[in-house]
Design a protein around this motif. Sequence first.
Motif, mmCIF file in Angstrom:
data_model
loop_
_atom_site.group_PDB
_atom_site.id
_atom_site.type_symbol
_atom_site.label_atom_id
_atom_site.label_comp_id
_atom_site.label_asym_id
_atom_site.label_seq_id
_atom_site.Cartn_x
_atom_site.Cartn_y
_atom_site.Cartn_z
ATOM 1 N N ARG A 122 0.828 -1.210 0.000
ATOM 2 C CA ARG A 122 0.000 0.000 0.000
ATOM 3 C C ARG A 122 0.861 1.258 0.000
ATOM 4 N NH1 ARG A 122 -0.341 2.148 5.042
ATOM 5 N NH2 ARG A 122 0.321 0.861 6.805
ATOM 6 N N ILE A 123 2.139 1.116 0.384
ATOM 7 C CA ILE A 123 3.055 2.259 0.314
ATOM 8 C C ILE A 123 3.193 2.730 -1.123
ATOM 9 C CG2 ILE A 123 5.461 2.982 0.623
ATOM 10 C CD1 ILE A 123 3.947 2.792 3.222
ATOM 11 N N MET A 124 3.180 1.783 -2.085
ATOM 12 C CA MET A 124 3.244 2.167 -3.497
ATOM 13 C C MET A 124 2.061 3.044 -3.857
ATOM 14 S SD MET A 124 5.919 1.005 -5.096
ATOM 15 C CE MET A 124 5.453 0.855 -6.815
ATOM 16 N N GLY A 125 0.894 2.693 -3.352
ATOM 17 C CA GLY A 125 -0.286 3.502 -3.616
ATOM 18 C C GLY A 125 -0.191 4.868 -2.980
ATOM 19 N N THR A 126 0.343 4.940 -1.784
ATOM 20 C CA THR A 126 0.492 6.225 -1.089
ATOM 21 C C THR A 126 1.460 7.127 -1.830
ATOM 22 O OG1 THR A 126 0.090 5.114 1.016
ATOM 23 C CG2 THR A 126 1.084 7.295 1.115
ATOM 24 N N ALA A 127 2.585 6.554 -2.250
ATOM 25 C CA ALA A 127 3.561 7.342 -3.012
ATOM 26 C C ALA A 127 2.971 7.769 -4.345
ATOM 27 C CB ALA A 127 4.839 6.527 -3.222
ATOM 28 N N ALA A 147 8.156 1.060 8.665
ATOM 29 C CA ALA A 147 8.541 -0.348 8.504
ATOM 30 C C ALA A 147 8.051 -0.894 7.167
ATOM 31 C CB ALA A 147 7.995 -1.171 9.659
ATOM 32 N N ALA A 148 6.799 -0.558 6.789
ATOM 33 C CA ALA A 148 6.260 -1.011 5.506
ATOM 34 C C ALA A 148 7.031 -0.379 4.354
ATOM 35 C CB ALA A 148 4.779 -0.661 5.408
ATOM 36 N N TYR A 149 7.355 0.895 4.494
ATOM 37 C CA TYR A 149 8.148 1.591 3.471
ATOM 38 C C TYR A 149 9.513 0.920 3.315
ATOM 39 C CZ TYR A 149 11.202 5.232 1.548
ATOM 40 O OH TYR A 149 12.127 5.915 0.806
ATOM 41 N N ASN A 150 10.159 0.617 4.429
ATOM 42 C CA ASN A 150 11.482 -0.009 4.368
ATOM 43 C C ASN A 150 11.429 -1.368 3.677
ATOM 44 O OD1 ASN A 150 12.676 2.153 5.636
ATOM 45 N ND2 ASN A 150 12.612 1.232 7.680
ATOM 46 N N ARG A 151 10.344 -2.125 3.904
ATOM 47 C CA ARG A 151 10.226 -3.443 3.264
ATOM 48 C C ARG A 151 10.141 -3.328 1.752
ATOM 49 N NH1 ARG A 151 6.956 -4.598 7.750
ATOM 50 N NH2 ARG A 151 5.058 -4.052 6.615
ATOM 51 N N VAL A 152 9.268 -2.451 1.269
ATOM 52 C CA VAL A 152 9.107 -2.348 -0.183
ATOM 53 C C VAL A 152 10.328 -1.699 -0.825
ATOM 54 C CG1 VAL A 152 7.864 -0.126 -0.219
ATOM 55 C CG2 VAL A 152 7.449 -1.809 -2.014
ATOM 56 N N MET A 153 10.977 -0.752 -0.109
ATOM 57 C CA MET A 153 12.219 -0.160 -0.620
ATOM 58 C C MET A 153 13.315 -1.214 -0.739
ATOM 59 S SD MET A 153 12.751 2.956 -1.633
ATOM 60 C CE MET A 153 14.394 3.431 -1.129
ATOM 61 N N ALA A 154 13.404 -2.073 0.268
ATOM 62 C CA ALA A 154 14.417 -3.129 0.226
ATOM 63 C C ALA A 154 14.186 -4.052 -0.965
ATOM 64 C CB ALA A 154 14.399 -3.927 1.533
ATOM 65 N N SER A 155 12.916 -4.320 -1.287
ATOM 66 C CA SER A 155 12.618 -5.188 -2.429
ATOM 67 C C SER A 155 12.999 -4.510 -3.742
ATOM 68 C CB SER A 155 11.139 -5.575 -2.425
ATOM 69 O OG SER A 155 10.290 -4.515 -2.835
ATOM 70 N N ALA A 156 12.692 -3.213 -3.859
ATOM 71 C CA ALA A 156 13.055 -2.469 -5.078
ATOM 72 C C ALA A 156 14.570 -2.413 -5.242
ATOM 73 C CB ALA A 156 12.462 -1.059 -5.022
ATOM 74 N N ASN A 157 15.269 -2.131 -4.134
ATOM 75 C CA ASN A 157 16.728 -2.066 -4.194
ATOM 76 C C ASN A 157 17.328 -3.409 -4.592
ATOM 77 O OD1 ASN A 157 16.906 0.640 -3.506
ATOM 78 N ND2 ASN A 157 17.067 0.231 -1.312
ATOM 79 N N ALA A 158 16.740 -4.503 -4.107
ATOM 80 C CA ALA A 158 17.299 -5.826 -4.385
ATOM 81 C C ALA A 158 17.241 -6.161 -5.874
ATOM 82 C CB ALA A 158 16.563 -6.886 -3.570
ATOM 83 N N VAL A 159 16.075 -5.941 -6.503
ATOM 84 C CA VAL A 159 15.978 -6.283 -7.925
ATOM 85 C C VAL A 159 16.806 -5.313 -8.772
ATOM 86 C CG1 VAL A 159 13.770 -7.468 -7.758
ATOM 87 C CG2 VAL A 159 13.778 -5.006 -8.151
#
Length: 406
Positions: free
Chosen positions: A345-350, A367-379
């Motif tokens: 849902r952070i993607m929707g907020t951004a 915490a939710a932001y950090n999770r999705v950021m970590a996933s974007a950074n990884a790929v």
Amino acid sequence: MDHDGDGVGMYRRIADVLRSAQRVAIETENAPDKRKRLRTFSTQEVAALLGIKSSVITSHARAAEERNGVARTRHTLNDILILRKSLAGNSGDLRLLPGRRINRGEELATIVFSNFKGGSAKTTSSVHFAQYMAREGYRVLLIDLDSQGSATAQFGMDPSTEVGLDNSFTAWTAAREMERKLPASSLCQRTYWPSIHIVPAGAILTQAEDSLARRSVNGRVESVLYFDELKEFLKATGDEYDVAVVDTRPDVNMLMTIALHAATGLIVPSRATMTDLASTGEFFGHLATYVDDFRGAFGHDLGTRFTRVMITAYDPTDRSQEALVDLLRERFGDAVLPGEFLHSRIMGTAGFGKETLYEYEPTTDRAAYNRVMASANAVNRAIEREIRKGWGREPNEPSSSREVSA
């Protein structure tokens, strides 16, 4: 039912209203100067990005304050780029300046994002990758070859009013067809990200499609076949960029074809659903047929060094998605990028503020932001590693200041 004449009028009214709505949205979101601006970054964010202590950044900020008389507790991306150069100059550690080294023959890396299916997060993936690379210190050219102009709009430009014959890739194809000279740099526009330039897109790209179709029948221009036209454009940009990121339209078309011929790496975004993966299968079927036919006609392949599937909008709580991704990794191994770009849902907020994850600064639920950021950074980091591998670098290659390119 409307008669044809009435239908034309209705279609025009709808088009005008929606175009106006887009302009208003862009101007409202980017008040007061009606242009997007990139937020500033905290000292802690910069320290994490560069892998250095916060005290080093504070020391540099104090020195800048003494020179300029301006105290700063936040840092622009341009500040970060200057800091990279300063630290690399002092330490000789070129990991802070990761861009290609011209004196070692490292060539522009062109990363193409493509798939047949709309809604695969293709544009989201390409824009985030471009911004990731810019944050990491690379010089990036984003080329929008999708006539919908979604990537262009993400950078705060209105595809319907600000993109035309003079400032899109159509200008290049038109000039080439008429055998006129056009500097490639004239189409590479600055953005509010200081290390990202963009070749924007809009409906005018249909004319580029037509031009390339005529070229495919009529033959070469200056010994260049139509399918090498994007490659020719990129060659004409010289040494200005380290990475070119190309967003394509989700179907078979001339612009997608020239993107494939220019690609160093091909990234195929797909959601982990049966429908999306079936469409992705059709895309790879098209690629196999096209490459085989091309090899038969010309005796060589397109020259793409790597192709990877990127799993997007992934929900780790969805058992069916988890099973499909496990199957993909079991069957295809390295052909699937490690990690998945999470749905959140952070993607929707951004996105509500027309911001990407790299532009968004959360005020709640970090915490939710950090999770999705970590996933974007990884790929994105996995794609970066493929680029570095193509340049002949080891992941943690030691550097010497003598290797810095101008």
